[in-house]
Design a protein around this motif. Structure first.
Motif, PDB file in Angstrom:
ATOM      1  N   ILE A 148      10.687 -14.784 -11.370  1.00  0.00           N
ATOM      2  CA  ILE A 148      11.442 -15.557 -10.945  1.00  0.00           C
ATOM      3  C   ILE A 148      12.303 -15.608 -10.197  1.00  0.00           C
ATOM      4  O   ILE A 148      12.365 -15.605  -8.679  1.00  0.00           O
ATOM      5  CB  ILE A 148      12.353 -16.683 -12.375  1.00  0.00           C
ATOM      6  CG1 ILE A 148      11.532 -17.057 -13.416  1.00  0.00           C
ATOM      7  CG2 ILE A 148      13.006 -17.437 -11.923  1.00  0.00           C
ATOM      8  CD1 ILE A 148      12.547 -17.455 -14.607  1.00  0.00           C
ATOM      9  N   ASP A 149      12.900 -13.917 -10.007  1.00  0.00           N
ATOM     10  CA  ASP A 149      13.316 -13.137  -8.975  1.00  0.00           C
ATOM     11  C   ASP A 149      12.279 -13.518  -7.934  1.00  0.00           C
ATOM     12  O   ASP A 149      12.806 -13.996  -6.104  1.00  0.00           O
ATOM     13  CB  ASP A 149      13.511 -11.687  -8.934  1.00  0.00           C
ATOM     14  CG  ASP A 149      14.912 -11.968  -9.434  1.00  0.00           C
ATOM     15  OD1 ASP A 149      15.571 -12.842 -10.012  1.00  0.00           O
ATOM     16  OD2 ASP A 149      14.741 -10.550  -9.679  1.00  0.00           O
ATOM     17  N   MET A 150      11.251 -13.202  -7.538  1.00  0.00           N
ATOM     18  CA  MET A 150      10.181 -12.964  -6.646  1.00  0.00           C
ATOM     19  C   MET A 150       9.313 -14.041  -6.380  1.00  0.00           C
ATOM     20  O   MET A 150       9.578 -14.773  -5.247  1.00  0.00           O
ATOM     21  CB  MET A 150       8.540 -12.473  -7.115  1.00  0.00           C
ATOM     22  CG  MET A 150       8.657 -10.903  -6.965  1.00  0.00           C
ATOM     23  SD  MET A 150      10.378 -10.386  -5.563  1.00  0.00           S
ATOM     24  CE  MET A 150      11.614 -10.862  -5.768  1.00  0.00           C
ATOM     25  N   PHE A 151       9.371 -15.608  -7.399  1.00  0.00           N
ATOM     26  CA  PHE A 151       9.578 -16.807  -6.993  1.00  0.00           C
ATOM     27  C   PHE A 151      10.552 -17.597  -5.744  1.00  0.00           C
ATOM     28  O   PHE A 151       9.968 -17.756  -5.200  1.00  0.00           O
ATOM     29  CB  PHE A 151       9.246 -17.465  -8.395  1.00  0.00           C
ATOM     30  CG  PHE A 151       9.275 -18.859  -8.164  1.00  0.00           C
ATOM     31  CD1 PHE A 151       8.285 -20.178  -7.477  1.00  0.00           C
ATOM     32  CD2 PHE A 151      10.787 -20.455  -8.859  1.00  0.00           C
ATOM     33  CE1 PHE A 151       8.325 -21.587  -7.102  1.00  0.00           C
ATOM     34  CE2 PHE A 151      10.828 -21.255  -8.808  1.00  0.00           C
ATOM     35  CZ  PHE A 151       9.922 -22.143  -7.546  1.00  0.00           C
ATOM     36  N   GLU A 152      11.644 -17.265  -6.440  1.00  0.00           N
ATOM     37  CA  GLU A 152      12.881 -17.188  -5.752  1.00  0.00           C
ATOM     38  C   GLU A 152      13.236 -16.468  -4.279  1.00  0.00           C
ATOM     39  O   GLU A 152      12.700 -17.831  -3.130  1.00  0.00           O
ATOM     40  CB  GLU A 152      14.233 -17.383  -6.446  1.00  0.00           C
ATOM     41  CG  GLU A 152      14.499 -18.363  -7.586  1.00  0.00           C
ATOM     42  CD  GLU A 152      15.536 -18.275  -7.986  1.00  0.00           C
ATOM     43  OE1 GLU A 152      15.629 -18.744  -8.918  1.00  0.00           O
ATOM     44  OE2 GLU A 152      16.415 -17.275  -7.968  1.00  0.00           O
ATOM     45  N   ASP A 153      12.329 -15.868  -3.484  1.00  0.00           N
ATOM     46  CA  ASP A 153      12.584 -15.246  -3.314  1.00  0.00           C
ATOM     47  C   ASP A 153      11.048 -15.802  -2.128  1.00  0.00           C
ATOM     48  O   ASP A 153      12.006 -16.034  -0.996  1.00  0.00           O
ATOM     49  CB  ASP A 153      12.165 -13.475  -3.465  1.00  0.00           C
ATOM     50  CG  ASP A 153      12.199 -13.176  -1.878  1.00  0.00           C
ATOM     51  OD1 ASP A 153      13.442 -12.576  -1.471  1.00  0.00           O
ATOM     52  OD2 ASP A 153      10.968 -12.216  -1.168  1.00  0.00           O
ATOM     53  N   VAL A 154       9.953 -15.984  -2.638  1.00  0.00           N
ATOM     54  CA  VAL A 154       9.055 -16.265  -1.406  1.00  0.00           C
ATOM     55  C   VAL A 154       9.406 -17.540  -1.222  1.00  0.00           C
ATOM     56  O   VAL A 154       9.327 -18.287   0.344  1.00  0.00           O
ATOM     57  CB  VAL A 154       7.582 -16.614  -2.380  1.00  0.00           C
ATOM     58  CG1 VAL A 154       6.437 -17.219  -0.720  1.00  0.00           C
ATOM     59  CG2 VAL A 154       7.528 -15.170  -2.190  1.00  0.00           C
ATOM     60  N   MET A 155       9.715 -18.402  -2.218  1.00  0.00           N
ATOM     61  CA  MET A 155      10.851 -19.962  -1.478  1.00  0.00           C
ATOM     62  C   MET A 155      11.577 -20.035  -1.075  1.00  0.00           C
ATOM     63  O   MET A 155      11.681 -21.120  -0.082  1.00  0.00           O
ATOM     64  CB  MET A 155      11.024 -20.999  -3.050  1.00  0.00           C
ATOM     65  CG  MET A 155       9.891 -21.366  -3.880  1.00  0.00           C
ATOM     66  SD  MET A 155       8.053 -22.151  -2.736  1.00  0.00           S
ATOM     67  CE  MET A 155       6.715 -20.679  -3.116  1.00  0.00           C
ATOM     68  N   LYS A 156      12.012 -18.758  -0.658  1.00  0.00           N
ATOM     69  CA  LYS A 156      13.533 -19.226   0.890  1.00  0.00           C
ATOM     70  C   LYS A 156      12.624 -18.395   1.906  1.00  0.00           C
ATOM     71  O   LYS A 156      13.116 -18.821   3.512  1.00  0.00           O
ATOM     72  CB  LYS A 156      14.684 -17.814  -0.013  1.00  0.00           C
ATOM     73  CG  LYS A 156      15.018 -18.293  -0.832  1.00  0.00           C
ATOM     74  CD  LYS A 156      16.206 -17.319  -0.873  1.00  0.00           C
ATOM     75  CE  LYS A 156      16.922 -17.974  -2.218  1.00  0.00           C
ATOM     76  NZ  LYS A 156      17.384 -16.930  -2.694  1.00  0.00           N
ATOM     77  N   GLN A 157      11.774 -17.507   1.990  1.00  0.00           N
ATOM     78  CA  GLN A 157      10.855 -17.295   2.729  1.00  0.00           C
ATOM     79  C   GLN A 157       9.224 -17.156   3.037  1.00  0.00           C
ATOM     80  O   GLN A 157       8.885 -16.578   2.176  1.00  0.00           O
ATOM     81  CB  GLN A 157      11.479 -15.872   3.293  1.00  0.00           C
ATOM     82  CG  GLN A 157      12.662 -15.517   3.272  1.00  0.00           C
ATOM     83  CD  GLN A 157      13.515 -14.265   4.494  1.00  0.00           C
ATOM     84  OE1 GLN A 157      12.512 -13.093   3.641  1.00  0.00           O
ATOM     85  NE2 GLN A 157      13.709 -14.147   5.206  1.00  0.00           N
ATOM     86  N   GLY A 158       8.642 -18.314   3.166  1.00  0.00           N
ATOM     87  CA  GLY A 158       7.083 -17.716   2.986  1.00  0.00           C
ATOM     88  C   GLY A 158       6.823 -17.287   4.405  1.00  0.00           C
ATOM     89  O   GLY A 158       7.064 -16.273   5.217  1.00  0.00           O
TER      90      GLY A 158
END
Ligand code: GDP
Length: 724
Positions: free
Chosen positions: A563-573
């Motif tokens: 989920i950390d990385m889901f959020e990370d990519v959803m912040k910066q695609g």
């Protein structure tokens, strides 16, 4: 006098049936400030003559200059009904939609909202927006129709025509309530002239009426009209004495708004997702003063003397100076409360103790943001406060004098605390920081505050638009491999359907750690199956993460990292490092190493991040741009000039309403084209028009602009050609 007031307030503070927490919401200029001052004057806190001129609640320099209320401040006051004192905690809320964030936050603290609507103008775009914000927080509305004096003196309406005008406004407001209220309140919260949940009057001339008050005191519509038409001089005096505004309106407030205990019983299950059977759950539902203290911050003001002054709602327990509390986020840091006070307009009154159900202020807690929960035990915090509009305009900001560099960093952190709808990125290396807000005007107000109130001279770049990255089709299943090759994640990305997106956009960012019926209901409404909705583990920036693996033994140990990385990519695609929007990311399968040492963050993070980014790139990725729906108004002769301006700015006219005098045009404009719009609009209409932002959307950037804008953003961010 003030001392006495405090004593009376303290006396009632622990008796909920005699407390009401309320806000006033309105379209700009409909009279919210004048009404607030009137209520406070009525409660004996400022002189009646000064009410309307003083603007007790408008105390930021900037607000006085622009003549609008920007920050929510609050005041506690007493109202006597049938021989009984009641405590009214009033939060003031801004009327300008660029600062809509403040309205949303203030609504968390209150249980009822007076919707002010100008009798002449009727409902306006922001009447709908602010009502929607209130209803989302389960805040009960009543309607106050203001400026009735103008209906009589300028528009010269007969009693029948006046009643018809009121009915029109009431009907519109009830339609909004029906549209936005939670299911169980759609009918129950309809406003009604007969029961006094509709009040009308003149905040300017200090009078108001409701049907129950008219019946009880034998006053008719004709009396009102006569008062203005027979003897103008006397009009105010007669009506003010017979029907003082604060008495009539606050009577309705007491009758129709729930007390804090009644309100918390239905508000808590939707604003707090902990266990309702736990000690704190029961205390919250009952507003129990003997339970753990649980306080939600709704406003932070950084005071040069007192430091961070945090205003909010105490939902359970008591707060006293010296008490130890936790700030429920990150590391649950512990603080000692230094002062506890109640507000009296801009004045703070120190008190020894406050009880659950009130709006109060505290100092001593550091790094608290509006929306954060402060409590005497470590427990589930309240749901994040969801702002209605996203920050979509960014400016680079730096100090003019090199000596001010460190001070600017401090000041930016302060303004962020004061207004969490801003997004701030601090870059201490370059000294050039980024500040994002909801529109150009929002950022201008903040810049002025930094210059004038915080005394730091700053320079800013021209505004830049913040875009969104999304996909247009479903990706294939993409494998992400960890550097040690022992862990594999299988991920698919797809666009959300419009009806699902509409629902997800309204949901706050969250991780779902336990069964959440509200969330499941919402997702099902958007078309998701119950089975799948149960597997939604996170929501971020209007994107959904679904954990759909089966029988993977260690999945529970890595899921937070995924989920950390889901959020990370959803912040910066991957396209241009802009935030993601409107996607569903599904983890369908995984292969994990037996030994936890070989599946730490160093292994999981790159595998998941790359898989999500690759999946997006294989799903027809595109940039979406923020678009504002605006309402333009001007004398009819300017209609041609306005539509020309809209067309020149890639705008689309949605609706035109025109009579021989005025034209009202609703149009959609890309935010990128709105910079400098105020000045251009002023010159196109000879200064005789106005415009408002009604809504914010994201729409696909036209194909011909995609590559150009992606390249511009990547160049600006210094990204190498193939860097994701
Ligand atoms: P806000 O933007 O909603 O806070 O509105 P204000 O309270 O600042 O009022 C906007 C303008 O309308 C001011 O010029 C007020 O003096 C005026 N106003 C407010 N209430 C009334 C009213 O009842 N009658 C008339 N005629 N003018 C009013």
């Amino acid at each position: 006098m003030a001392k006495m007031m405090i004593e009376r307030i303290l006396e009632i503070m622990n008796q909920y049936d005699r407390i009401r927490n309320m806000g006033i919401i309105a379209h700009i200029d409909h009279g919210k400030t004048t009404l607030s001052d009137n209520l406070i004057a009525g409660a004996g806190m400022i002189s009646k003559e000064l009410a309307g001129q003083l603007c007790v609640l408008d105390f930021h320099e900037d607000e006085k200059e622009r003549g609008i209320t920007i920050d929510a401040a609050n005041v506690s006051m007493i109202h006597n009904l049938d021989g009984q004192d009641y405590l009214i905690n009033l939060i003031d809320t801004p009327g300008h939609v660029d600062f809509g964030g403040d309205v949303t936050r203030a609504m968390r603290a209150v249980d009822g909202a007076v919707v002010v609507c100008c009798a002449v103008e009727g409902t306006m775009p922001q009447t709908e927006t602010v009502l929607r914000q209130a209803l989302r927080e389960r805040v009960r509305p009543i309607l106050y129709i203001n400026k009735v004096d103008r209906l009589i003196r300028e528009v010269k309406l007969t009693p029948e025509a006046m009643q018809a005008r009121f009915m029109e406004i009431i009907k519109k407001v009830n339609q909004f309530i029906y549209r936005y209220a939670p299911e169980e309140f759609k009918e129950k919260w309809q406003v009604n002239v007969l029961d006094g949940s509709v009040v009308f009057g003149s905040a300017f001339h200090n009078w108001a009426l409701s049907v129950p008050y008219m019946q009880k005191n034998k006053i008719s519509f004709k009396d009102v009209i006569d008062a203005y038409t027979t003897n103008e001089e006397n009009a105010r005096e007669i009506l003010r004495e017979k029907a003082p505004l604060h008495v009539v309106l606050l009577n309705s407030v007491i009758k129709h708004f729930p007390n804090p205990k009644e309100a918390q019983a239905y508000r808590i299950p939707h604003l707090w997702h902990g266990d309702l059977e736990s000690e704190e759950g029961k205390a919250l539902i009952n507003a129990d003063p003997n339970g753990p203290a649980v306080f939600v911050a709704t406003k932070i003001v950084v005071d040069p003397h007192a430091g961070e002054v945090i205003t909010g709602r105490l939902f359970s327990g008591k707060l006293k100076p010296g008490m130890e509390v936790y700030l429920l986020k990150d590391n649950n840091n512990k603080f000692r409360i230094q002062q506890v006070f109640i507000s009296n307009g801009p004045k703070r009154e120190l008190v020894e103790e406050v009880d659950a159900g009130n709006i109060v202020g505290i100092t001593g807690v550091k790094d608290c943001f509006a929306g954060d929960t402060v409590a005497t035990k470590i427990m589930q915090p309240f749901e994040e406060i969801k702002h209605i509009f996203d920050p979509v305009v960014t400016k680079a900001i730096s100090a003019k004098k090199p000596g001010d560099l460190p001070k600017l960093v401090e000041v930016l952190k302060q303004v962020h605390k004061e207004d969490p709808s801003l997004k701030i990125e601090i870059n201490e290396e370059t000294g050039q920081h980024l500040i994002s807000g909801m529109g150009e005007l929002h950022l201008e107000v903040i810049e002025n505050r930094i210059r004038r109130e915080k005394n730091v001279d700053v320079v800013t770049s021209p505004p830049i638009v913040v875009y969104r990255e999304t996909v247009r089709k479903e990706s294939p299943l993409v494998e992400g491999k960890s550097p040690n090759k022992h862990n594999k994640f299988y991920i698919r990305v797809m666009p959300l359907k419009p009806e699902m997106l509409a629902i997800v956009r309204e949901l706050p960012n969250q991780r779902v750690n336990k069964f959440n019926q509200d969330l499941i209901n919402a997702l099902q409404k958007g078309g998701m199956s119950y089975e799948e909705a149960k597997k939604v583990k996170a929501i971020h920036n209007a994107n959904i993460f679904v954990e759909a693996t089966r029988g993977i033994v260690h999945i529970g140990e890595v899921i937070e990292m995924v989920i950390d990385m889901f959020e990370d990519v959803m912040k910066q695609g991957p396209l241009a490092r802009e935030p993601g929007f409107g996607m569903k990311v599904v983890l369908e399968d995984a292969i994990l190493h037996e030994d936890s040492i070989h599946r730490g963050p160093g292994q999981v993070y790159p595998a998941v991040r790359d898989a999500i980014k690759q999946a997006m790139l294989q799903a027809d990725p595109v940039l979406f741009e923020p678009v504002q729906v605006m309402q333009f108004e001007a004398p009819s002769e300017y209609m041609g000039a306005i539509t020309k301006l809209i067309n020149a700015k890639r705008g689309v006219v949605l609706n035109i309403d025109q009579d021989e005098y005025r034209a009202v045009i609703e149009a959609k404009l890309p935010v990128a084209e709105t910079f400098g719009l105020s000045a251009e609009f002023r010159s196109a209409t000879g200064g005789r028009g106005t415009f408002f932002v009604v809504d914010q959307l994201f729409e696909m950037l036209p194909f011909e602009l995609q590559q150009k804008i992606i390249k511009q953003i990547r160049d600006r961010k210094g990204l190498a050609e193939n860097q994701l």
